[in-house]
Design a protein around this motif. Structure first.
Motif: not given
Ligand code: AMP
Ligand code: ZN
Ligand code: FE
Ligand code: FE
Length: 283
Positions: A207-214, A228-241
């Motif tokens: 049930g993972l909802d997203g992945i920290e791409c940035f 690309e992985i987020a797109d493939k698995f329909h995951l939300l994209v997040t990012g932070g410092s």
């Protein structure tokens, strides 16, 4: 363009900023939204939320849970969790004691090596419920028992070094479940850091909802791969410092800027998860 930073630490775990200092910096950078993701605690969220409201900035409550899946350590970010949720608070309180006991074990290992650090010195410096290795490193520097923080990790605290102590972790599948029952979205943190790609499908199944791409430590190529992985698995994209204030180096808030469209998608996913919870599908 509006931007966000969704991975930030304060002095409620191993960062050095107060929530107010963090918000002031974010505000000066012109960020539209931030999330607080202290390790194994949501204590700083109320103060950060109040400071954000005063600064006219959007705030997302969160935490970063240290978890594992099939012997691979994975950090799971929680967004929009109810900071009063009893199951979440009870479970993270357990991990806070794990962290406190681990400080004592690391100090005992250092003492065995002839380094006269006292656990009390670490606790006094950390002054929080969720202490970690950076606090031990800072205490060693403060007591002039080592030259600098990097040296402390290299010589003693890195995995495999003599004062490294493994940490009991919750399973990643439990982390996802815990976050969901607290009304949150579960996001895999900095997958490029420990090369955890092979466990992604299992987490998605859980049930993972997203992945920290940035992330500060992701190269542009890496970010591209995770998009690309987020797109493939329909995951939300997040990012932070993953800014820790002055804990590790200079404050790096502002070095990773997540385009606001991703924050909008997070809000939409939170709204739809809440609606699903209110009206469970008929069986
Ligand atoms: P802990 O949760 O106690 O295991 O500590 C993890 C924290 O230590 C994270 O914030 C890491 O970024 C930081 N950390 C891990 N390895 C190093 C290192 N080699 N140098 C500096 N900081 C590190
Ligand atoms: Zn940290
Ligand atoms: Fe992390
Ligand atoms: Fe972090």
């Amino acid at each position: 363009m509006k931007f966000a930073d969704l991975h930030l630490h304060t002095f409620f775990s191993d960062g050095t900023f107060t929530p107010e200092e963090l918000v002031e910096r974010a505000s000066k950078l012109g960020l539209a939204a931030i999330a607080l993701t202290d390790h194994d605690t949501v204590e700083g969220c109320a103060r950060a939320a109040a400071a954000c409201a005063a600064a006219n900035m959007e705030f997302i409550s969160g935490t970063e849970l240290t978890a594992e899946h099939e012997d691979t350590e994975v950090h799971i970010l929680a967004y929009f969790v109810d900071t009063q949720n009893q199951a979440l608070l009870t479970r993270i309180a357990g991990f806070q004691s794990v962290r406190q006991n681990r400080i004592r074990e690391m100090v005992a290992a250092l003492n065995k090596l002839g380094i006269p650090l006292k656990a009390e010195a670490v606790f006094a410096l950390a002054n929080c419920k969720s202490p970690g290795r950076p606090h031990v490193a800072r205490a060693l520097v403060k007591e002039k028992l080592i030259g600098n923080l990097d040296e402390a990790f290299e010589r003693y605290l890195k995995k495999g070094r003599p004062a490294w102590v493994p940490k009991t972790k919750m399973s990643a599948l439990e982390a996802v479940e815990l976050i969901h029952q607290a009304g949150g979205l579960a996001v895999m943190a900095h997958p490029g850091l420990n090369r955890t790609d092979e466990i992604i499908p299992d987490l998605v199944d859980a049930g993972l909802d997203g992945i920290e791409c940035f992330h500060t430590k992701h190269s542009t190529t890496m970010a591209g791969r995770y998009l690309e992985i987020a797109d493939k698995f329909h995951l939300l994209v997040t990012g932070g410092s993953d800014c820790h204030g002055f804990s590790k180096n200079r404050p790096i808030i502002g070095t990773v800027k997540l385009p606001y469209e991703h924050v909008e998608k997070l809000y939409a996913a939170k709204k739809s998860a809440d609606e699903k919870r209110r009206t469970p599908a008929a069986k």
